[in-house]
Every structure is written in C-alpha cells, then in structure tokens.
Write a protein that holds these residues in place. Structure first.
Motif, PDB file in Angstrom:
ATOM      1  N   GLU A   1       0.840  -1.207   0.000  1.00 36.06           N
ATOM      2  CA  GLU A   1       0.000   0.000   0.000  1.00 36.06           C
ATOM      3  C   GLU A   1       0.873   1.254   0.000  1.00 36.06           C
ATOM      4  OE1 GLU A   1      -3.865  -2.070   2.202  1.00 36.06           O
ATOM      5  OE2 GLU A   1      -2.822  -0.461   3.254  1.00 36.06           O
ATOM      6  N   VAL A   2       1.968   1.200   0.732  1.00 38.91           N
ATOM      7  CA  VAL A   2       2.883   2.348   0.740  1.00 38.91           C
ATOM      8  C   VAL A   2       3.501   2.520  -0.661  1.00 38.91           C
ATOM      9  CG1 VAL A   2       5.013   3.285   1.729  1.00 38.91           C
ATOM     10  CG2 VAL A   2       3.384   2.101   3.214  1.00 38.91           C
ATOM     11  N   SER A   3       3.936   1.423  -1.269  1.00 40.97           N
ATOM     12  CA  SER A   3       4.535   1.489  -2.624  1.00 40.97           C
ATOM     13  C   SER A   3       3.566   2.130  -3.605  1.00 40.97           C
ATOM     14  CB  SER A   3       4.840   0.085  -3.156  1.00 40.97           C
ATOM     15  OG  SER A   3       5.902  -0.462  -2.473  1.00 40.97           O
ATOM     16  N   ARG A   4       2.321   1.681  -3.533  1.00 40.40           N
ATOM     17  CA  ARG A   4       1.315   2.189  -4.465  1.00 40.40           C
ATOM     18  C   ARG A   4       1.102   3.684  -4.237  1.00 40.40           C
ATOM     19  NH1 ARG A   4      -4.428   1.954  -4.683  1.00 40.40           N
ATOM     20  NH2 ARG A   4      -5.074   2.240  -6.860  1.00 40.40           N
ATOM     21  N   ALA A   5       0.996   4.034  -2.960  1.00 40.34           N
ATOM     22  CA  ALA A   5       0.715   5.436  -2.627  1.00 40.34           C
ATOM     23  C   ALA A   5       1.853   6.362  -3.076  1.00 40.34           C
ATOM     24  CB  ALA A   5       0.486   5.569  -1.122  1.00 40.34           C
ATOM     25  N   ILE A   6       3.076   5.912  -2.915  1.00 45.18           N
ATOM     26  CA  ILE A   6       4.184   6.813  -3.315  1.00 45.18           C
ATOM     27  C   ILE A   6       4.456   6.715  -4.818  1.00 45.18           C
ATOM     28  CG2 ILE A   6       5.247   6.798  -1.009  1.00 45.18           C
ATOM     29  CD1 ILE A   6       7.487   5.012  -2.249  1.00 45.18           C
ATOM     30  N   GLY A   7       4.232   5.518  -5.377  1.00 39.10           N
ATOM     31  CA  GLY A   7       4.561   5.296  -6.796  1.00 39.10           C
ATOM     32  C   GLY A   7       3.661   6.053  -7.745  1.00 39.10           C
ATOM     33  N   LEU A   8       2.464   6.426  -7.271  1.00 37.97           N
ATOM     34  CA  LEU A   8       1.553   7.173  -8.150  1.00 37.97           C
ATOM     35  C   LEU A   8       1.997   8.631  -8.314  1.00 37.97           C
ATOM     36  CD1 LEU A   8      -1.871   5.635  -7.099  1.00 37.97           C
ATOM     37  CD2 LEU A   8      -0.781   5.507  -9.350  1.00 37.97           C
ATOM     38  N   ASP A   9       2.928   9.061  -7.502  1.00 38.95           N
ATOM     39  CA  ASP A   9       3.542  10.375  -7.705  1.00 38.95           C
ATOM     40  C   ASP A   9       4.463  10.235  -8.919  1.00 38.95           C
ATOM     41  OD1 ASP A   9       5.280  12.568  -7.646  1.00 38.95           O
ATOM     42  OD2 ASP A   9       5.126  12.748  -5.463  1.00 38.95           O
ATOM     43  N   SER A  10       4.153  10.956  -9.988  1.00 35.58           N
ATOM     44  CA  SER A  10       4.908  10.731 -11.230  1.00 35.58           C
ATOM     45  C   SER A  10       6.385  11.072 -11.062  1.00 35.58           C
ATOM     46  CB  SER A  10       4.296  11.513 -12.385  1.00 35.58           C
ATOM     47  OG  SER A  10       4.328  12.889 -12.073  1.00 35.58           O
ATOM     48  N   ARG A  11       6.720  11.865 -10.046  1.00 35.50           N
ATOM     49  CA  ARG A  11       8.141  12.141  -9.835  1.00 35.50           C
ATOM     50  C   ARG A  11       8.848  10.923  -9.258  1.00 35.50           C
ATOM     51  NH1 ARG A  11       7.425  17.023  -5.898  1.00 35.50           N
ATOM     52  NH2 ARG A  11       5.972  15.458  -5.150  1.00 35.50           N
ATOM     53  N   ILE A  12       8.117  10.074  -8.547  1.00 31.91           N
ATOM     54  CA  ILE A  12       8.727   8.860  -7.975  1.00 31.91           C
ATOM     55  C   ILE A  12       8.596   7.702  -8.960  1.00 31.91           C
ATOM     56  CG2 ILE A  12       8.616   7.198  -6.062  1.00 31.91           C
ATOM     57  CD1 ILE A  12       7.663   9.503  -4.264  1.00 31.91           C
TER      58      ILE A  12
END
Ligand code: NAD
Ligand code: UGA
Length: 466
Positions: free
Chosen positions: A254-265
């Motif tokens: 869930e953390v990966s998904r939440a941060i990965g949707l930031d296009s900068r990440i």
C-alpha cells in the motif's frame, strides 16, 4: 567522411548478455553475419544444441529467435581468433566479477577477462576494427583497452566504443527489442564519430533514432554503473520501509502504491522482497564504492555501500524470522524453499537470496527441501558449496531437490517462498497443507500469496512487509 558498413560482427562471451543480444542483432540485421565465441566448449555446445530446450540460458522468446537465425547469420563457436580476424566490429561481452584477491578484493571489478580479450584482439587483428565494450566496466576502462591495442599493433587502427547493456534477465528479449534507450559512448574525433555511426546504424534497424543516445566514453561507462546503483537503491529503500511496516501495521504494497503514483517517484522497482539478487547489482555498486574511494570520496562511497548493507540485512532478518517463528529452533526440521533463481523467468541463480537463506538455515541444522521450475540440483549444490561454509558432503546431506512442488512439501514444517514464479500463486494450497507437519508455516518473501486465503486453510503465514 567515409561511412563504415559492418558486415561481420564477433562477440566475445556467449553468456546472458552476449547470447541474447547477438541473437537479436542477427534477427534484426539479416545482412550482417554475427559470430558469438567463447572459451567454454560446453557453453558453445549448448548454444548449438538441436533441442532448443538445452540452450544454456532460459529466457522467454530466446529459443524462437535463435531458431530463426542460428546457422543462417548467427553462429556460435570456440574459434575466437578466426572470428576476431574476420570481424569489422568486435563486442567484448565477457564477465567482470568482483575481485576475489589482491588490491580491491571484494569490491573492485576483476578486469582480467576483458584485458585478455584486448590482448587477443591485438594479437590477431590485421585490419581496422571497431571494439565495443558491452560488458559493464569501471569508468575509464576504455583507456586501458586503447593502450593495450595501440601499443601492441602499429598498422591497425582501433576505435573503442562503450555500449553498455541494460537488459534484465527474464525479460531480456523484450528489453532488447523495445529498449528504453541505447547508449553509445565514443570519441569526438572524426574516426570516433564514424564508429558511433556504424554501431548506431545497426540499432536503427529496429530502435527509433531518438532513443539512441551518444555521449563521451566516460559518461557512457559511468552511466551503466549509476543505472544499476539507482535501481538497486530503490529496492533497498522499499525494503527498509518493509521493516517499519511490520512494526507499525502499515502494508508495504500500500505504501509502494501510494508513493509510486507520484509521477516524480514512479511505480517501478518498488516491490519489497527478500533482497535483490542477480549477477550485477551488488557487484556494480561495490565497484562504484571502490571507484569513489579511489578518488578519496569516502562520503560518496559510504552512501552507496549502504544499499548493499541494507540488502544483506533484509536476507538475514528473513532467516531469523523463520527461526524465531519455528519456536527458536529449526534443527532437524524440514523447510521447503519454493524458488532458487534470483527472480522469476530465469534459470540464473547468481547472488540469489535463496543461497544465503538456505546456507544460514543449514548452519542451524535444518533440512532443506527445494523446488524451482528451472534450476537443477547440481546448480543448487554448486551455489552452496561456493560459499565454502562447510564440508560439501554436509551440504549434500542437508538438501533434497524435487521435480514436483507437492513432493517437496511432504512432512515439511514450513515453506519459504523466495522467488516470485507465477506458478507458486496457483498451487492447490489445501493439498499442500494436508501434506505438511502441523502447525504448518508459510513465509512469503515475495509477497505473492493471498494471506487471508491461506490462513483460512490453516496456515500460519508471515508475509514480508506487513
Ligand atoms: P556470463 O558469465 O554469463 O558470460 C560471460 C562469458 O564470457 C562466459 O561464457 C565466459 O566463458 C566467457 N569468457 C570469459 N573470458 C573469455 C575470453 N577471454 N574469451 C572468450 N570468452 C570468454 O556473463 P554475463 O551475465 O553475460 O555478463 C557479461 C557482462 O555483461 C558483465 O560485465 C555484466 O556485468 C554485464 N551485464 C550483464 C547483464 C545480465 O543480465 N547478466 C546485464 C547487463 C550487463
Ligand atoms: C538488472 C537491471 O534491471 C538491468 O537493467 C541491468 O542491465 C542488469 O541488472 C545488469 O546489469 O545485470 P537483473 O539483475 O537481470 O537486471 O534483474 P532485475 O529485474 O533488475 O532484478 C534484480 C533483483 O532485484 C531481483 O532479485 C529482483 O527480484 C529484485 N527486485 C527487483 C525486487 O526485489 N524488487 C523490485 O521492485 C525489482
């Protein structure tokens, strides 16, 4: 300006890079003869085997491409000198492992195989050649190759290019056919520019021109090490967070998904695991660390070294989790390992997390049962014996290797999933549960199974990162 037309390629090194890369070049460039040579007679025999199941490398799509090109314009042989002599362009694609002796032991790249290639080329070449570094090399290696070539032969001109390979195992053919970019480093004089053009025109047979980027030699050599360091850093970063998730009831996916949707990440390379393996991440980062140290850049070296240390920690804490969960002892208990390869869809086991975890469990007197769809018993034993942790006879007595996952779990106390092979998801876990000792434990180091479903069956489940 004279345009160089490449008719004959020689690739020295028929490994995980040389084989697939040259097969794709041959496939996309029917007008070029591609000769892949190696000192290993065994490897060449496997590349030439009639039954494509016996190719030395398992890689989805590879057999089809080899079948379409082999003995037409793609040839595998041990005739290294002859192949060098006939070639207009020579790829050096040999292994560059971490040095195991002398200065730089344990960190710097061992360049003896690359140097041998350069000396061999110098010995044999009678006409001008373009020499391409395909192996991953420390920045400024082209300088060494140039010195060896130019100081050995006087009437032959050599142009050196750096053309690092970015393919990942398991997806090598797709990565080669649809590369994000092709990187070519060369010299800025006219001869260097002509050489870059000659190599670029081969890739242009299938790669859009805007994806072929050119740099100076040193940027190209360094970019390859940096690309691997950044990729591995992402895995270590998310793995460090997986530990925190386990303490706080957060869920690492869930953390990966939440941060990965930031296009900068970005979403890729954020899958927490039992630790990254493979022949290159660790070796290339350690090489980067060594290079930084050799320029006196200790803070830079320490920064990157932490990526490797975090990876070792992740593997080690997984073993400890198994031991503590199994009531603080695994002595004489049977533990089944699902997956020995360092990732799915490859038969490569180099630096696989499974090796280290099995080794640590054997040290605790556990009996290890192993199932991997593509890795043989011989390979598994060789991997364990290479660690030199104990007498090879003890390793042999401590493991058993199975052709069927169901046979591998009979009377086991626990299963540890260490590779993310797709087939592990769809097994009949009811049947598996019935075959195991109770309580039956499952440790998912790849986060691929449905924890709720398995708990309903009766398993005690540890899913890394939650
Ligand atoms: P590999 O060990 O699979 O293959 C190397 C081959 O070179 C071996 O078959 C060996 O017998 C042969 N060889 C060594 N010295 C030789 C010599 N003097 N003459 C002829 N043959 C010789 O290695 P690999 O995985 O293909 O890696 C090769 C290089 O590519 C390394 O520098 C690696 O870092 C880099 N690389 C690897 C990958 C990967 O996914 N494996 C991806 C990108 C880059
Ligand atoms: C890696 C790079 O991805 C390639 O670009 C590079 O060319 C190659 O190294 C090389 O130089 O050898 P590879 O090691 O074949 O390719 O495979 P990866 O897909 O990068 O996986 C490496 C390891 O990291 C595997 O153990 C994998 O399971 C693990 N990983 C990867 C994770 O644990 N989480 C992720 O999110 C991604």
């Amino acid at each position: 300006m004279s345009k160089i037309k490449i008719k004959n390629i020689c690739c020295i090194g028929a490994g995980y890079v040389g084989g697939p890369t040259m097969a794709v070049i041959a496939y996309k460039s029917p007008e070029i003869n591609v000769n892949v040579v190696d000192i290993s007679e065994e490897r060449i025999k496997q590349w030439n085997s009639k039954d494509l199941k016996n190719l030395p490398i398992y890689e989805p799509g590879l057999a089809e491409i080899v079948s379409a090109t082999r003995d037409k314009n793609l040839f595998f042989s041990t005739q290294i000198d002859k192949s060098i002599e006939n070639a207009d362009m020579i790829f050096i694609s040999v292994n560059t492992p971490t040095k195991t002796y002398g200065i730089g032991k344990g960190q710097s790249s061992d360049l003896k195989y690359v140097e041998l290639c350069a000396r061999n080329i110098a010995k044999v070449a009678k006409n001008n050649k373009i020499v391409v570094e395909k192996s991953t090399l420390p920045v400024r290696t082209a300088d060494t190759i140039k010195k060896i070539l130019h100081n050995s032969v006087s009437n032959v001109k050599f142009d050196i290019l750096s053309n690092p390979e970015f393919l990942a195992e398991g997806t090598a053919i797709d990565d080669l056919l649809k590369a994000d970019r092709v990187l070519i480093g060369g010299e800025s004089n006219q001869s260097g520019k002509n050489a870059i053009k000659a190599l670029s025109s081969i890739y242009e047979n299938w790669i859009p021109k805007e994806k072929i980027i050119t740099t100076n030699l040193w940027s190209s050599e360094l970019s390859k090490l940096v690309a691997n360091a950044f990729l591995a850093q992402r895995v270590s970063s998310i793995n460090s967070i997986s530990v925190l998730c386990e303490k706080t009831e957060a869920n690492v996916d869930e953390v990966s998904r939440a941060i990965g949707l930031d296009s900068r990440i970005g979403s890729k390379f954020l899958k927490s695991s039992v630790g990254f393996g493979g022949s290159c991440f660790k070796k290339d980062i350690l090489n980067l660390v060594y290079i930084a140290k050799s320029y006196g850049l200790d803070e830079v070296a320490q920064y990157w070294e932490q990526v490797v240390l975090m990876n070792e920690y992740q593997k080690n804490r997984f073993t400890k989790k198994i031991i503590t969960t199994l009531f603080n002892t695994v002595s004489d208990k049977h533990i089944t390992i699902f997956g020995w390869a360092f990732k799915k869809d490859t038969n490569d086991t180099r630096e696989s997390a499974a090796i280290k975890i099995a080794d640590e469990l054997i040290e605790e007197n556990a009996k290890i049962k192993i199932y991997d769809p593509k890795v043989s018993k011989n390979k598994i034993l060789t991997d364990l014996n290479l660690l030199k942790s104990r007498d090879p006879k003890i390793n042999e007595d401590s493991i058993s290797v199975y052709d069927s996952p169901y046979d591998s779990v009979k009377n086991s106390h626990a299963i540890a999933i260490l590779t993310e092979w797709d087939e592990f998801i769809d097994y009949d876990y009811n049947k598996i549960f019935d075959l195991m000792v109770k309580p039956s434990f499952l440790f998912d180091g790849r986060r691929i199974i449905d924890k709720n479903l398995l708990e309903k069956i009766g398993f005690k489940v540890y899913k890394l990162g939650e």
